[in-house]
Design a protein around this motif. Sequence first.
Motif, PDB file in Angstrom:
ATOM      1  N   VAL A  65      -2.349  -2.310   6.922  1.00 23.52           N
ATOM      2  CA  VAL A  65      -3.617  -2.953   7.299  1.00 23.52           C
ATOM      3  C   VAL A  65      -4.786  -2.337   6.529  1.00 23.52           C
ATOM      4  N   ASP A  66      -4.739  -1.041   6.295  1.00 24.17           N
ATOM      5  CA  ASP A  66      -5.797  -0.399   5.503  1.00 24.17           C
ATOM      6  C   ASP A  66      -5.872  -1.008   4.103  1.00 24.17           C
ATOM      7  N   LEU A  67      -4.712  -1.340   3.523  1.00 21.19           N
ATOM      8  CA  LEU A  67      -4.693  -1.949   2.188  1.00 21.19           C
ATOM      9  C   LEU A  67      -5.263  -3.374   2.237  1.00 21.19           C
ATOM     10  N   PHE A  68      -4.897  -4.145   3.277  1.00 24.64           N
ATOM     11  CA  PHE A  68      -5.499  -5.480   3.479  1.00 24.64           C
ATOM     12  C   PHE A  68      -7.022  -5.376   3.490  1.00 24.64           C
ATOM     13  N   TYR A  69      -7.492  -4.397   4.273  1.00 27.87           N
ATOM     14  CA  TYR A  69      -8.919  -4.226   4.543  1.00 27.87           C
ATOM     15  C   TYR A  69      -9.675  -3.936   3.245  1.00 27.87           C
ATOM     16  N   GLN A  70      -9.025  -3.139   2.381  1.00 27.20           N
ATOM     17  CA  GLN A  70      -9.685  -2.761   1.131  1.00 27.20           C
ATOM     18  C   GLN A  70      -9.570  -3.817   0.044  1.00 27.20           C
ATOM     19  N   GLY A  71      -8.460  -4.539   0.013  1.00 26.81           N
ATOM     20  CA  GLY A  71      -8.271  -5.429  -1.130  1.00 26.81           C
ATOM     21  C   GLY A  71      -7.447  -6.679  -0.862  1.00 26.81           C
ATOM     22  N   GLY A  72      -7.367  -7.068   0.415  1.00 23.63           N
ATOM     23  CA  GLY A  72      -6.676  -8.312   0.741  1.00 23.63           C
ATOM     24  C   GLY A  72      -5.171  -8.232   0.553  1.00 23.63           C
ATOM     25  N   LEU A  73      -4.523  -9.379   0.630  1.00 22.78           N
ATOM     26  CA  LEU A  73      -3.059  -9.435   0.513  1.00 22.78           C
ATOM     27  C   LEU A  73      -2.610  -8.921  -0.857  1.00 22.78           C
ATOM     28  N   SER A  74      -3.366  -9.266  -1.899  1.00 19.37           N
ATOM     29  CA  SER A  74      -2.942  -8.909  -3.262  1.00 19.37           C
ATOM     30  C   SER A  74      -2.888  -7.397  -3.464  1.00 19.37           C
ATOM     31  N   TYR A  75      -3.876  -6.698  -2.911  1.00 20.17           N
ATOM     32  CA  TYR A  75      -3.906  -5.249  -3.103  1.00 20.17           C
ATOM     33  C   TYR A  75      -2.769  -4.576  -2.337  1.00 20.17           C
ATOM     34  N   MET A  76      -2.440  -5.107  -1.142  1.00 22.68           N
ATOM     35  CA  MET A  76      -1.293  -4.570  -0.405  1.00 22.68           C
ATOM     36  C   MET A  76      -0.041  -4.751  -1.257  1.00 22.68           C
ATOM     37  N   ARG A  77       0.125  -5.971  -1.809  1.00 20.33           N
ATOM     38  CA  ARG A  77       1.341  -6.257  -2.573  1.00 20.33           C
ATOM     39  C   ARG A  77       1.383  -5.478  -3.889  1.00 20.33           C
ATOM     40  N   TYR A  78       0.239  -5.189  -4.430  1.00 18.73           N
ATOM     41  CA  TYR A  78       0.144  -4.372  -5.639  1.00 18.73           C
ATOM     42  C   TYR A  78       0.556  -2.931  -5.329  1.00 18.73           C
ATOM     43  N   SER A  79       0.237  -2.476  -4.116  1.00 11.99           N
ATOM     44  CA  SER A  79       0.468  -1.064  -3.775  1.00 11.99           C
ATOM     45  C   SER A  79       1.886  -0.773  -3.311  1.00 11.99           C
ATOM     46  N   VAL A  80       2.534  -1.755  -2.683  1.00 13.75           N
ATOM     47  CA  VAL A  80       3.890  -1.487  -2.196  1.00 13.75           C
ATOM     48  C   VAL A  80       4.879  -1.659  -3.359  1.00 13.75           C
ATOM     49  N   SER A  81       6.161  -1.329  -3.107  1.00 14.77           N
ATOM     50  CA  SER A  81       7.154  -1.443  -4.176  1.00 14.77           C
ATOM     51  C   SER A  81       7.433  -2.920  -4.471  1.00 14.77           C
ATOM     52  N   ASN A  82       8.007  -3.191  -5.638  1.00 14.86           N
ATOM     53  CA  ASN A  82       8.391  -4.566  -5.965  1.00 14.86           C
ATOM     54  C   ASN A  82       9.446  -5.087  -5.003  1.00 14.86           C
ATOM     55  N   THR A  83      10.301  -4.175  -4.534  1.00 16.52           N
ATOM     56  CA  THR A  83      11.313  -4.574  -3.559  1.00 16.52           C
ATOM     57  C   THR A  83      10.650  -5.076  -2.277  1.00 16.52           C
ATOM     58  N   ALA A  84       9.649  -4.319  -1.807  1.00 13.87           N
ATOM     59  CA  ALA A  84       8.938  -4.717  -0.590  1.00 13.87           C
ATOM     60  C   ALA A  84       8.225  -6.050  -0.814  1.00 13.87           C
ATOM     61  N   GLU A  85       7.653  -6.202  -2.007  1.00 12.65           N
ATOM     62  CA  GLU A  85       6.907  -7.434  -2.296  1.00 12.65           C
ATOM     63  C   GLU A  85       7.848  -8.648  -2.334  1.00 12.65           C
ATOM     64  N   PHE A  86       9.034  -8.457  -2.928  1.00 13.84           N
ATOM     65  CA  PHE A  86      10.006  -9.554  -2.991  1.00 13.84           C
ATOM     66  C   PHE A  86      10.478  -9.936  -1.576  1.00 13.84           C
ATOM     67  N   GLY A  87      10.721  -8.906  -0.741  1.00 10.40           N
ATOM     68  CA  GLY A  87      11.119  -9.150   0.651  1.00 10.40           C
ATOM     69  C   GLY A  87      10.025  -9.880   1.416  1.00 10.40           C
ATOM     70  N   ASP A  88       8.800  -9.541   1.128  1.00 10.40           N
ATOM     71  CA  ASP A  88       7.630 -10.174   1.742  1.00 10.40           C
ATOM     72  C   ASP A  88       7.652 -11.690   1.472  1.00 10.40           C
ATOM     73  N   TYR A  89       7.743 -12.080   0.181  1.00 12.61           N
ATOM     74  CA  TYR A  89       7.685 -13.511  -0.164  1.00 12.61           C
ATOM     75  C   TYR A  89       8.883 -14.294   0.360  1.00 12.61           C
ATOM     76  N   THR A  90      10.056 -13.652   0.336  1.00 13.19           N
ATOM     77  CA  THR A  90      11.266 -14.416   0.666  1.00 13.19           C
ATOM     78  C   THR A  90      11.584 -14.397   2.166  1.00 13.19           C
ATOM     79  N   ARG A  91      11.207 -13.321   2.901  1.00  9.84           N
ATOM     80  CA  ARG A  91      11.571 -13.224   4.317  1.00  9.84           C
ATOM     81  C   ARG A  91      10.406 -13.536   5.250  1.00  9.84           C
ATOM     82  N   GLY A  92       9.176 -13.210   4.823  1.00  9.39           N
ATOM     83  CA  GLY A  92       8.009 -13.463   5.681  1.00  9.39           C
ATOM     84  C   GLY A  92       7.952 -14.887   6.222  1.00  9.39           C
TER      85      GLY A  92
END
Length: 335
Positions: A237-264
């Motif tokens: 949530v701190d990452l959302f707050y600072q830079g929206g969804l994109s900044y959160m996805r930029y900061s987490v691993s690519n694995t987490a980001e892929f899981g986000d798009y496909t499972r969310g």
Amino acid sequence: MPAKIYYDNDADLSLLKDKTIAILGYGSQGHAQAQNLRDSGCNVIVGQRKGGRNYDLAIEHGFKPLPLEDAASQADLVNILLPDEVQGDLYREFIRPNLKPGDILMCSHGFNIHFGQVTPPEGVDTLLVAPKGPGHLVRSEYVKGGGVPCLIAIGAGASQETLRMGLAYAKGIGGTRGGVMETNFAEETETDLFGEQVVLCGGVSELVKAAFETLVEAGYQPEMAYFECLHELKLIVDLFYQGGLSYMRYSVSNTAEFGDYTRGPRIINDQTRAEMKKILNEIQTGQFAREWILENKAGAPAFKAMRRRDRNLQIEDVGRRLRSLMSWIDAKEVE
Ligand code: NAP
Ligand code: MG
């Protein structure tokens, strides 16, 4: 059209010079708004019942708390900062009979005015100045020279003079330093309820509970489940707050980001979206308001039962134990 946002230069504090402002209720919002206004040079009186901690606090802070009816009758701007669920009854008994034409009736959340529990007498305008943050922040940001952004709205038939008065009030509590966005009672009330039900309180709590229970039922250690499903949420949530969804996805691993798009989208799916529309409809039609008002008239039995049930969840026990070992997080407990 972009939203209209007002800042310090759009507001004239001197409009409040000869006015008396009554803050009714010295709780979270009341204690913050009363002190900020006083520090901004306004004439503030406090209406607060005797017997509780907030009465003593008001005295400690240098106010002379009055009964609600006296504060209402002495003031030109009367701000109801009592809990939403008691406002209707207290308003009818103590406040409405003490309003005079030309007074302005204020609130920090439009629930009661929008749903007809608080109705102004002839000649009294309604005005909403709603800080978008809890009271302790409204105070601490102001003291630091900043301010919590606010919403402003005037009720049906209210004058532009009332809007200017509201901007002055917002300046007095520090809101125009952060920005004051213009809205209307319906929009403020409905979006506030929707946000807290679907995302901030209801949605997030249920998501965390369900995910925790899924892991524990599958045999994983509850402590692991707590860290993964609740504790780490803050970091995201701190990452959302600072830079929206994109900044959160930029900061987490690519694995987490892929899981986000496909499972969310399988967790928040068409059925969830349809339920969101239903919940919005219950808010817009007043069905939720009716349920909550009647629940309180009955002494809130279901509300108390649900609160008791959720305080005894396993995730709460596990969390309490883990937080007590994390000295830096300022762990809190509710009785
Ligand atoms: P709160 O902290 O619960 O404070 C309520 C105050 O009202 C307390 O001083 C309390 O006094 C008094 N009170 C409670 N029941 C009463 C009764 N039956 N008779 C007389 N006085 C009573 O309330 P709040 O959270 O500041 O909320 C006030 C308004 O601000 C609400 O409209 C809310 O929606 C809005 N708002 C709140 C927040 C927030 O973060 N809290 C943010 C934006 C808007 P005692 O100590 O004696 O109980
Ligand atoms: Mg809210």
